[in-house]
Design a protein around this motif. Structure first.
Motif, PDB file in Angstrom:
ATOM      1  N   ALA A  69      48.267  27.137  38.003  1.00 19.91           N
ATOM      2  CA  ALA A  69      48.184  27.711  39.388  1.00 19.91           C
ATOM      3  C   ALA A  69      48.122  29.444  39.139  1.00 19.91           C
ATOM      4  CB  ALA A  69      49.291  27.363  40.166  1.00 19.91           C
ATOM      5  N   GLY A  70      48.880  29.824  38.364  1.00 19.72           N
ATOM      6  CA  GLY A  70      48.700  31.285  37.959  1.00 19.72           C
ATOM      7  C   GLY A  70      47.109  31.888  37.365  1.00 19.72           C
ATOM      8  N   LEU A  71      46.870  30.879  36.605  1.00 20.36           N
ATOM      9  CA  LEU A  71      45.622  31.078  35.815  1.00 20.36           C
ATOM     10  C   LEU A  71      44.267  31.088  37.064  1.00 20.36           C
ATOM     11  CD1 LEU A  71      44.602  31.577  33.181  1.00 20.36           C
ATOM     12  CD2 LEU A  71      44.243  29.389  32.560  1.00 20.36           C
ATOM     13  N   LEU A  72      44.530  30.111  38.181  1.00 20.15           N
ATOM     14  CA  LEU A  72      43.548  29.953  39.044  1.00 20.15           C
ATOM     15  C   LEU A  72      43.798  31.078  39.955  1.00 20.15           C
ATOM     16  CD1 LEU A  72      43.670  26.136  39.754  1.00 20.15           C
ATOM     17  CD2 LEU A  72      41.740  27.307  38.852  1.00 20.15           C
ATOM     18  N   LEU A  73      44.926  31.569  40.286  1.00 16.78           N
ATOM     19  CA  LEU A  73      45.294  32.716  41.186  1.00 16.78           C
ATOM     20  C   LEU A  73      44.659  33.851  40.314  1.00 16.78           C
ATOM     21  CD1 LEU A  73      46.380  33.995  43.640  1.00 16.78           C
ATOM     22  CD2 LEU A  73      48.573  34.361  42.284  1.00 16.78           C
ATOM     23  N   ALA A  74      44.769  34.325  39.164  1.00 18.89           N
ATOM     24  CA  ALA A  74      44.057  35.206  38.585  1.00 18.89           C
ATOM     25  C   ALA A  74      42.410  35.175  38.543  1.00 18.89           C
ATOM     26  CB  ALA A  74      44.469  35.376  36.989  1.00 18.89           C
ATOM     27  N   PHE A  75      41.938  34.002  38.238  1.00 14.39           N
ATOM     28  CA  PHE A  75      40.561  33.788  38.334  1.00 14.39           C
ATOM     29  C   PHE A  75      40.044  34.227  39.804  1.00 14.39           C
ATOM     30  CE2 PHE A  75      36.900  31.370  39.035  1.00 14.39           C
ATOM     31  CZ  PHE A  75      36.084  31.961  37.913  1.00 14.39           C
ATOM     32  N   ALA A  76      40.571  33.640  40.740  1.00 12.21           N
ATOM     33  CA  ALA A  76      40.202  33.782  42.005  1.00 12.21           C
ATOM     34  C   ALA A  76      40.266  35.272  42.628  1.00 12.21           C
ATOM     35  CB  ALA A  76      40.977  33.044  43.037  1.00 12.21           C
ATOM     36  N   CYS A  77      41.207  36.004  42.273  1.00 14.67           N
ATOM     37  CA  CYS A  77      41.246  37.457  42.611  1.00 14.67           C
ATOM     38  C   CYS A  77      40.169  38.340  41.699  1.00 14.67           C
ATOM     39  CB  CYS A  77      42.660  37.717  42.330  1.00 14.67           C
ATOM     40  SG  CYS A  77      43.901  37.193  43.397  1.00 14.67           S
ATOM     41  N   THR A  78      40.049  37.844  40.512  1.00 19.08           N
ATOM     42  CA  THR A  78      39.111  38.542  39.646  1.00 19.08           C
ATOM     43  C   THR A  78      37.729  38.378  40.310  1.00 19.08           C
ATOM     44  OG1 THR A  78      40.718  38.601  37.917  1.00 19.08           O
ATOM     45  CG2 THR A  78      38.294  38.967  37.391  1.00 19.08           C
ATOM     46  N   ALA A  79      37.572  37.064  40.739  1.00 17.73           N
ATOM     47  CA  ALA A  79      36.094  36.790  40.963  1.00 17.73           C
ATOM     48  C   ALA A  79      35.902  37.563  42.445  1.00 17.73           C
ATOM     49  CB  ALA A  79      36.140  35.326  41.245  1.00 17.73           C
ATOM     50  N   PHE A  80      36.932  37.709  43.297  1.00 25.98           N
ATOM     51  CA  PHE A  80      36.841  38.387  44.695  1.00 25.98           C
ATOM     52  C   PHE A  80      36.590  40.026  44.363  1.00 25.98           C
ATOM     53  CE2 PHE A  80      38.348  41.198  47.801  1.00 25.98           C
ATOM     54  CZ  PHE A  80      37.738  40.274  48.988  1.00 25.98           C
ATOM     55  N   LEU A  81      37.200  40.280  43.264  1.00 25.15           N
ATOM     56  CA  LEU A  81      36.903  41.778  43.113  1.00 25.15           C
ATOM     57  C   LEU A  81      35.630  41.928  42.541  1.00 25.15           C
ATOM     58  CD1 LEU A  81      40.270  42.957  41.392  1.00 25.15           C
ATOM     59  CD2 LEU A  81      39.453  43.595  43.433  1.00 25.15           C
ATOM     60  N   GLY A  82      35.038  41.113  41.730  1.00 30.30           N
ATOM     61  CA  GLY A  82      33.751  41.228  41.192  1.00 30.30           C
ATOM     62  C   GLY A  82      32.708  41.131  42.091  1.00 30.30           C
ATOM     63  N   GLY A  83      32.820  40.280  43.030  1.00 28.75           N
ATOM     64  CA  GLY A  83      31.930  40.230  44.108  1.00 28.75           C
ATOM     65  C   GLY A  83      32.053  40.934  45.086  1.00 28.75           C
ATOM     66  N   PHE A  84      33.268  41.706  45.275  1.00 27.31           N
ATOM     67  CA  PHE A  84      33.215  43.006  46.244  1.00 27.31           C
ATOM     68  C   PHE A  84      32.368  44.140  45.674  1.00 27.31           C
ATOM     69  CE2 PHE A  84      35.306  46.850  47.617  1.00 27.31           C
ATOM     70  CZ  PHE A  84      35.306  46.770  48.779  1.00 27.31           C
ATOM     71  N   VAL A  85      32.622  44.422  44.238  1.00 27.37           N
ATOM     72  CA  VAL A  85      31.836  45.493  43.669  1.00 27.37           C
ATOM     73  C   VAL A  85      30.354  45.041  43.580  1.00 27.37           C
ATOM     74  CG1 VAL A  85      31.596  46.566  41.465  1.00 27.37           C
ATOM     75  CG2 VAL A  85      33.817  46.147  42.415  1.00 27.37           C
ATOM     76  N   TYR A  86      29.965  44.003  43.227  1.00 28.64           N
ATOM     77  CA  TYR A  86      28.528  43.450  43.008  1.00 28.64           C
ATOM     78  C   TYR A  86      27.943  43.564  44.521  1.00 28.64           C
ATOM     79  CZ  TYR A  86      24.438  40.683  43.016  1.00 28.64           C
ATOM     80  OH  TYR A  86      23.144  40.093  42.882  1.00 28.64           O
ATOM     81  N   TYR A  87      28.363  43.198  45.696  1.00 32.98           N
ATOM     82  CA  TYR A  87      27.591  43.435  47.089  1.00 32.98           C
ATOM     83  C   TYR A  87      27.886  44.643  47.505  1.00 32.98           C
ATOM     84  CZ  TYR A  87      26.922  38.459  47.424  1.00 32.98           C
ATOM     85  OH  TYR A  87      26.472  36.973  46.968  1.00 32.98           O
ATOM     86  N   ARG A  88      28.783  45.578  46.982  1.00 32.51           N
ATOM     87  CA  ARG A  88      28.974  47.093  47.447  1.00 32.51           C
ATOM     88  C   ARG A  88      27.774  47.532  46.822  1.00 32.51           C
ATOM     89  NH1 ARG A  88      33.292  50.574  45.232  1.00 32.51           N
ATOM     90  NH2 ARG A  88      31.824  50.287  43.496  1.00 32.51           N
ATOM     91  N   ASP A  89      27.587  47.513  45.480  1.00 33.75           N
ATOM     92  CA  ASP A  89      26.659  48.213  44.851  1.00 33.75           C
ATOM     93  C   ASP A  89      25.181  47.637  45.370  1.00 33.75           C
ATOM     94  OD1 ASP A  89      28.343  49.586  43.528  1.00 33.75           O
ATOM     95  OD2 ASP A  89      28.238  48.496  41.570  1.00 33.75           O
ATOM     96  N   LYS A  90      24.996  46.450  45.476  1.00 34.94           N
ATOM     97  CA  LYS A  90      23.739  45.823  46.137  1.00 34.94           C
ATOM     98  C   LYS A  90      23.544  46.477  47.458  1.00 34.94           C
ATOM     99  CE  LYS A  90      21.453  41.477  47.024  1.00 34.94           C
ATOM    100  NZ  LYS A  90      21.968  40.057  46.974  1.00 34.94           N
ATOM    101  N   LYS A  91      24.351  46.639  48.317  1.00 41.84           N
ATOM    102  CA  LYS A  91      24.318  47.244  49.683  1.00 41.84           C
ATOM    103  C   LYS A  91      23.842  48.718  49.456  1.00 41.84           C
ATOM    104  CE  LYS A  91      27.681  48.385  52.315  1.00 41.84           C
ATOM    105  NZ  LYS A  91      28.937  48.549  53.090  1.00 41.84           N
ATOM    106  N   ARG A  92      24.262  49.568  48.388  1.00 43.25           N
ATOM    107  CA  ARG A  92      24.049  51.077  48.406  1.00 43.25           C
ATOM    108  C   ARG A  92      22.721  51.142  47.491  1.00 43.25           C
ATOM    109  NH1 ARG A  92      29.814  53.585  47.396  1.00 43.25           N
ATOM    110  NH2 ARG A  92      30.892  53.117  49.431  1.00 43.25           N
ATOM    111  N   GLY A  93      22.041  49.751  46.952  1.00 40.44           N
ATOM    112  CA  GLY A  93      20.890  50.044  46.278  1.00 40.44           C
ATOM    113  C   GLY A  93      21.068  50.538  44.848  1.00 40.44           C
ATOM    114  N   LYS A  94      22.145  50.406  44.238  1.00 47.26           N
ATOM    115  CA  LYS A  94      22.376  50.775  42.810  1.00 47.26           C
ATOM    116  C   LYS A  94      22.028  49.694  41.767  1.00 47.26           C
ATOM    117  CE  LYS A  94      26.056  53.963  44.005  1.00 47.26           C
ATOM    118  NZ  LYS A  94      27.444  54.546  43.808  1.00 47.26           N
ATOM    119  N   LEU A  95      21.624  48.551  42.321  1.00 48.13           N
ATOM    120  CA  LEU A  95      21.223  47.561  41.449  1.00 48.13           C
ATOM    121  C   LEU A  95      19.730  47.332  41.118  1.00 48.13           C
ATOM    122  CD1 LEU A  95      23.575  44.794  42.664  1.00 48.13           C
ATOM    123  CD2 LEU A  95      23.883  46.171  40.615  1.00 48.13           C
ATOM    124  N   LYS A  96      19.398  47.229  39.664  1.00 49.76           N
ATOM    125  CA  LYS A  96      18.041  47.104  39.532  1.00 49.76           C
ATOM    126  C   LYS A  96      17.899  45.978  39.016  1.00 49.76           C
ATOM    127  CE  LYS A  96      16.999  49.049  35.586  1.00 49.76           C
ATOM    128  NZ  LYS A  96      16.922  49.984  34.381  1.00 49.76           N
TER     129      LYS A  96
END
Length: 90
Positions: free
Chosen positions: A45-72
């Motif tokens: 359960a701890g490993l799943l919690l860590a994975f879910a939170c890390t995936a959320f942070l990665g998705g947050f950064v990805y979509y923020r950069d995509k919205k600002r046009g920083k991805l190529k």
């Protein structure tokens, strides 16, 4: 005010990921020492919690950069891919 809400959300998610890794660390040692199945379940359960939170942070950064046009758009081995001009109609 919006920045305060966004930063507090990110800090809470970051702390959740850290707590998940800590939960995994503590209960995997307890499971190896005592062999109780509850410790193994809590470690997973701890490993799943860590994975879910890390995936959320990665998705947050990805979509923020995509919205600002920083991805190529990149192709094989990181080479840039050219976008087609206009689709040709027959």
């Amino acid at each position: 005010m919006n920045y305060l809400v966004g930063w507090s959300l990110l800090i809470v998610i970051f702390l959740g990921a850290g707590e998940g890794l800590n939960l995994f660390r503590i209960h995997i040692v307890d499971w190896l020492a005592d062999g109780h199945p509850v410790d193994g379940i809590l470690a997973l359960a701890g490993l799943l919690l860590a994975f879910a939170c890390t995936a959320f942070l990665g998705g947050f950064v990805y979509y923020r950069d995509k919205k600002r046009g920083k991805l190529k758009r990149e192709g094989w081995r990181g080479r840039p891919v050219q976008k087609p001009e206009h689709p040709r109609k027959p």
